[in-house]
Scaffold this motif. Sequence first.
Motif, PDB file in Angstrom:
ATOM      1  N   SER A   1      21.359 -18.745  24.997  1.00 25.95           N
ATOM      2  CA  SER A   1      22.282 -19.873  25.105  1.00 25.95           C
ATOM      3  C   SER A   1      23.154 -19.988  23.870  1.00 25.95           C
ATOM      4  O   SER A   1      22.699 -19.755  22.759  1.00 25.95           O
ATOM      5  N   GLU A   2      24.412 -20.335  24.098  1.00 20.65           N
ATOM      6  CA  GLU A   2      25.321 -20.657  23.003  1.00 20.65           C
ATOM      7  C   GLU A   2      25.626 -22.138  23.114  1.00 20.65           C
ATOM      8  O   GLU A   2      26.086 -22.610  24.149  1.00 20.65           O
ATOM      9  N   LYS A   3      25.335 -22.853  22.050  1.00 19.05           N
ATOM     10  CA  LYS A   3      25.491 -24.306  22.060  1.00 19.05           C
ATOM     11  C   LYS A   3      26.962 -24.698  22.173  1.00 19.05           C
ATOM     12  O   LYS A   3      27.816 -24.184  21.459  1.00 19.05           O
ATOM     13  N   ASN A   4      27.255 -25.601  23.119  1.00 17.59           N
ATOM     14  CA  ASN A   4      28.581 -26.201  23.228  1.00 17.59           C
ATOM     15  C   ASN A   4      28.405 -27.651  23.674  1.00 17.59           C
ATOM     16  O   ASN A   4      27.275 -28.119  23.819  1.00 17.59           O
ATOM     17  N   LYS A   5      29.497 -28.347  23.925  1.00 19.99           N
ATOM     18  CA  LYS A   5      29.393 -29.779  24.212  1.00 19.99           C
ATOM     19  C   LYS A   5      28.666 -30.091  25.517  1.00 19.99           C
ATOM     20  O   LYS A   5      28.148 -31.188  25.682  1.00 19.99           O
ATOM     21  N   SER A   6      28.592 -29.142  26.444  1.00 21.18           N
ATOM     22  CA  SER A   6      27.896 -29.409  27.701  1.00 21.18           C
ATOM     23  C   SER A   6      26.446 -28.913  27.722  1.00 21.18           C
ATOM     24  O   SER A   6      25.705 -29.201  28.657  1.00 21.18           O
ATOM     25  N   THR A   7      26.029 -28.183  26.684  1.00 19.07           N
ATOM     26  CA  THR A   7      24.649 -27.697  26.617  1.00 19.07           C
ATOM     27  C   THR A   7      23.694 -28.890  26.567  1.00 19.07           C
ATOM     28  O   THR A   7      23.906 -29.835  25.818  1.00 19.07           O
TER      29      THR A   7
END
Length: 170
Positions: free
Chosen positions: A73-79
């Motif tokens: 997983s790559e963390k972003n605002k929807s994670t």
Amino acid sequence: MNQEDANKITSYLSFRLGDEVFALHVSKVHKILGMTEITEVPRAPAYMKGVINLRGNVLPVVDTRIKFGMTPSEKNKSTSILVIETSISGESILLGIIVDAVQAVLKIEAEDLLPPPSIGKQYQSEFITNMTKVKDKFYIILDMDAVFSSDTMLNIKELVDARESVTKDH
């Protein structure tokens, strides 16, 4: 909540991993958290991201993408982290699973649930409870107890193939 009451609920939470959308019964979901700092656990399996503090309790967190044979997983605002209840070796535990995005709560009646496809013995259909179609989109409904009671890495391609085989039939 006992199993009989849970079976009366027709709501499922859908979530995205990469381009794929999955769903699980809402009775399994305790909480939806934004992504937070995770403390790594030495010598844990690759999919075990670590632990977080949830109201004074240690909550193990799994990178669902790794568990499903995808890139981490790559963390972003929807994670998000879904706090789910799962049964491992007969013991009920809370577990955090990282998902790319939480989609929606779907109302799915029992007659709209399709059986999991049979596409060969190498395919791990025990991880899928059902398939369903909502507004022309197919969802794979996962059995989270089976997913996390196994150390087996799931093959996302097999899950996608399963969805596509059902799509062709309906």
